[in-house]
Design an enzyme around this catalytic site. Structure first.
Site, PDB file in Angstrom:
ATOM      1  N   LYS A  32       0.841  -1.200   0.000  1.00  0.00           N
ATOM      2  CA  LYS A  32       0.000   0.000   0.000  1.00  0.00           C
ATOM      3  C   LYS A  32       0.878   1.253   0.000  1.00  0.00           C
ATOM      4  CE  LYS A  32      -2.189   2.081   3.575  1.00  0.00           C
ATOM      5  NZ  LYS A  32      -2.415   3.530   3.511  1.00  0.00           N
ATOM      6  N   ASP A  59      -3.470   4.326  -2.167  1.00  0.00           N
ATOM      7  CA  ASP A  59      -4.406   4.879  -1.186  1.00  0.00           C
ATOM      8  C   ASP A  59      -4.397   6.408  -1.303  1.00  0.00           C
ATOM      9  OD1 ASP A  59      -6.114   5.166   0.950  1.00  0.00           O
ATOM     10  OD2 ASP A  59      -4.609   4.716   2.481  1.00  0.00           O
ATOM     11  N   LYS A  61      -7.218   8.413  -1.785  1.00  0.00           N
ATOM     12  CA  LYS A  61      -8.436   9.033  -1.234  1.00  0.00           C
ATOM     13  C   LYS A  61      -8.877  10.236  -2.097  1.00  0.00           C
ATOM     14  CE  LYS A  61      -7.672   7.538   3.553  1.00  0.00           C
ATOM     15  NZ  LYS A  61      -6.325   6.958   3.509  1.00  0.00           N
ATOM     16  N   LEU A  62      -9.138   9.973  -3.350  1.00  0.00           N
ATOM     17  CA  LEU A  62      -9.504  11.038  -4.297  1.00  0.00           C
ATOM     18  C   LEU A  62     -10.882  11.618  -3.957  1.00  0.00           C
ATOM     19  CD1 LEU A  62      -8.335   9.281  -7.592  1.00  0.00           C
ATOM     20  CD2 LEU A  62      -7.077  10.965  -6.239  1.00  0.00           C
ATOM     21  N   HIS A  63     -11.013  12.937  -4.086  1.00  0.00           N
ATOM     22  CA  HIS A  63     -12.270  13.637  -3.762  1.00  0.00           C
ATOM     23  C   HIS A  63     -12.291  14.975  -4.503  1.00  0.00           C
ATOM     24  CE1 HIS A  63     -15.140  15.067  -0.269  1.00  0.00           C
ATOM     25  NE2 HIS A  63     -15.660  15.231  -1.479  1.00  0.00           N
ATOM     26  N   ASP A  64     -13.088  15.036  -5.583  1.00  0.00           N
ATOM     27  CA  ASP A  64     -13.182  16.278  -6.367  1.00  0.00           C
ATOM     28  C   ASP A  64     -14.437  16.153  -7.212  1.00  0.00           C
ATOM     29  OD1 ASP A  64     -12.490  18.658  -7.912  1.00  0.00           O
ATOM     30  OD2 ASP A  64     -10.424  18.308  -7.301  1.00  0.00           O
ATOM     31  N   PRO A  66     -16.736  15.010 -10.339  1.00  0.00           N
ATOM     32  CA  PRO A  66     -16.645  13.724 -11.042  1.00  0.00           C
ATOM     33  C   PRO A  66     -15.662  13.727 -12.209  1.00  0.00           C
ATOM     34  CG  PRO A  66     -18.934  14.198 -10.517  1.00  0.00           C
ATOM     35  CD  PRO A  66     -18.150  15.420 -10.125  1.00  0.00           C
ATOM     36  N   ASN A  67     -15.683  14.780 -13.010  1.00  0.00           N
ATOM     37  CA  ASN A  67     -14.819  14.838 -14.188  1.00  0.00           C
ATOM     38  C   ASN A  67     -13.343  14.790 -13.802  1.00  0.00           C
ATOM     39  OD1 ASN A  67     -14.550  15.292 -17.096  1.00  0.00           O
ATOM     40  ND2 ASN A  67     -13.563  17.198 -16.449  1.00  0.00           N
ATOM     41  N   THR A  68     -12.994  15.513 -12.745  1.00  0.00           N
ATOM     42  CA  THR A  68     -11.593  15.571 -12.314  1.00  0.00           C
ATOM     43  C   THR A  68     -11.141  14.231 -11.735  1.00  0.00           C
ATOM     44  OG1 THR A  68     -11.776  17.933 -11.929  1.00  0.00           O
ATOM     45  CG2 THR A  68      -9.989  16.810 -10.790  1.00  0.00           C
ATOM     46  N   THR A 115     -11.361   8.239  10.400  1.00  0.00           N
ATOM     47  CA  THR A 115     -11.367   7.951  11.845  1.00  0.00           C
ATOM     48  C   THR A 115     -10.832   9.126  12.656  1.00  0.00           C
ATOM     49  OG1 THR A 115      -9.312   6.765  11.455  1.00  0.00           O
ATOM     50  CG2 THR A 115     -11.292   5.437  11.730  1.00  0.00           C
ATOM     51  N   ARG A 175      -3.552  -4.815  14.805  1.00  0.00           N
ATOM     52  CA  ARG A 175      -2.379  -5.113  15.611  1.00  0.00           C
ATOM     53  C   ARG A 175      -2.399  -6.577  16.013  1.00  0.00           C
ATOM     54  NH1 ARG A 175      -0.958  -1.391  13.594  1.00  0.00           N
ATOM     55  NH2 ARG A 175      -0.099   0.558  14.347  1.00  0.00           N
ATOM     56  N   GLY A 204       1.040  -1.867   8.755  1.00  0.00           N
ATOM     57  CA  GLY A 204       2.252  -1.071   8.551  1.00  0.00           C
ATOM     58  C   GLY A 204       3.301  -1.364   9.598  1.00  0.00           C
ATOM     59  N   ARG A 205       3.277  -0.536  10.636  1.00  0.00           N
ATOM     60  CA  ARG A 205       4.366  -0.570  11.622  1.00  0.00           C
ATOM     61  C   ARG A 205       4.629  -1.911  12.296  1.00  0.00           C
ATOM     62  NH1 ARG A 205       2.033   4.727  14.214  1.00  0.00           N
ATOM     63  NH2 ARG A 205       0.218   3.699  13.303  1.00  0.00           N
TER      64      ARG A 205
HETATM   65  O1  C5P Z   1       1.385   1.372  10.815  1.00  0.00           O
HETATM   66  P1  C5P Z   1      -0.069   0.998  10.775  1.00  0.00           P
HETATM   67  O2  C5P Z   1      -0.304  -0.502  10.763  1.00  0.00           O
HETATM   68  O3  C5P Z   1      -0.867   1.696  11.844  1.00  0.00           O
HETATM   69  O4  C5P Z   1      -0.526   1.536   9.346  1.00  0.00           O
HETATM   70  C1  C5P Z   1      -1.843   1.572   8.982  1.00  0.00           C
HETATM   71  C2  C5P Z   1      -2.006   2.201   7.619  1.00  0.00           C
HETATM   72  O5  C5P Z   1      -3.392   2.326   7.367  1.00  0.00           O
HETATM   73  C3  C5P Z   1      -1.424   3.593   7.483  1.00  0.00           C
HETATM   74  O6  C5P Z   1      -0.993   3.767   6.132  1.00  0.00           O
HETATM   75  C4  C5P Z   1      -2.584   4.488   7.821  1.00  0.00           C
HETATM   76  O7  C5P Z   1      -2.521   5.727   7.189  1.00  0.00           O
HETATM   77  C5  C5P Z   1      -3.771   3.670   7.285  1.00  0.00           C
HETATM   78  N1  C5P Z   1      -5.027   3.931   7.970  1.00  0.00           N
HETATM   79  C6  C5P Z   1      -5.229   3.741   9.335  1.00  0.00           C
HETATM   80  N2  C5P Z   1      -6.431   3.975   9.929  1.00  0.00           N
HETATM   81  C7  C5P Z   1      -7.437   4.387   9.211  1.00  0.00           C
HETATM   82  C8  C5P Z   1      -7.279   4.585   7.836  1.00  0.00           C
HETATM   83  C9  C5P Z   1      -6.048   4.336   7.243  1.00  0.00           C
HETATM   84  O8  C5P Z   1      -4.300   3.363  10.033  1.00  0.00           O
HETATM   85  N3  C5P Z   1      -8.590   4.576   9.809  1.00  0.00           N
END
Ligand code: C5P
Length: 224
Positions: A32, A59, A61-64, A66-68, A115, A175, A204-205
């Site tokens: 991602k 990822d 997150k496009l928002h504009d 419709p044409n754009t 969130t 997690r 991610g982390r």
């Molecule tokens: O490092 P971690 O596992 O928290 O990464 C989660 C990924 O998901 C990040 O790229 C973060 O921007 C994205 N994300 C999130 N919570 C959301 C929406 C997206 O953690 N509600």
């Protein structure tokens, strides 16, 4: 079953992101890349990461209007992303046009309510319902607009899956049971999200910051 784990490559340096992706490539199903990565490294960065050989989730997150948004979708077509995000709040026409512009092999998935916004924030921008009701309303709108699915939390995915049987659900905020929470306050385990109907697990982390990212990815994979 193909591996549902998409590794969030939230690293500022392109070389470090590519090196991490190379390292874990056998133990994750996709990669991602977020808005930050795309603004910093553009198409070149995506091409470099794509050389690793895994599906790419943009990822953005496009928002504009419709044409754009449709034009933006066409501009990223050349990158052959497997998944792209747009904002459901852009409205039905924007979602329909984004999906039409995306091409067959790209899943278009909607973000409902970020969130980072609580009920007070929504009221301040004129949204009368609470975050939960607004998220469900936008999920229904995304389904009506013909999108593939939505981004949702591991807490919601079970309930949304019941309303949208064949939806494609992208779940972040995960997690492993033994991991540090960091800034994810209401984390769910990857296994619980999968059991709730998640199609893609964004992690991610817990992998990227692990001492041994391969071992971390393998350990998560083994729980699924
Ligand atoms: O490092 P971690 O596992 O928290 O990464 C989660 C990924 O998901 C990040 O790229 C973060 O921007 C994205 N994300 C999130 N919570 C959301 C929406 C997206 O953690 N509600």
């Amino acid at each position: 079953m193909s591996n549902p784990i998409y590794l969030a490559l939230d690293l500022p340096r392109l070389d470090a992101a590519v090196a991490l992706a190379q390292k874990v490539r056998g133990h994750v199903g996709g990669l991602k890349l977020g808005l930050e990565f795309f603004c910093a490294h553009g198409h070149h960065g995506v091409h470099e990461v794509a050389k690793v050989g895994l599906p790419i989730f943009l990822d953005l997150k496009l928002h504009d209007i419709p044409n754009t948004v449709a034009a933006a979708m066409q501009s990223i077509h050349v990158l052959q992303p497997a998944i792209v995000t747009i904002h459901a709040a852009g409205g039905r026409a924007m979602m329909e046009d984004a999906k039409a512009a995306a091409g067959e092999s790209c899943k278009v998935v909607a973000v409902t309510v970020l969130t980072s916004l609580d009920d007070g924030d929504l009221a301040a921008v004129g949204v009368g319902s609470n975050a939960h009701d607004q998220a469900l309303r936008l999920a229904d709108l995304a389904q009506e607009a013909g999108l593939d699915g939505i981004v949702c939390s591991g807490h919601e995915v079970g309930a949304i899956h019941k309303r949208w049987k064949n939806g494609f659900f992208v779940v972040p905020g995960l997690r492993p049971a033994d991991a540090a929470l960091g800034d994810q306050k209401r984390a769910v385990t990857p296994r619980a999200a999968r059991d709730g109907g998640a199609s893609v697990l964004v992690i991610g982390r817990p992998i990227s910051r692990a001492e041994d990212p391969v071992a971390a990815a393998r350990a998560i994979e083994a729980t699924l």
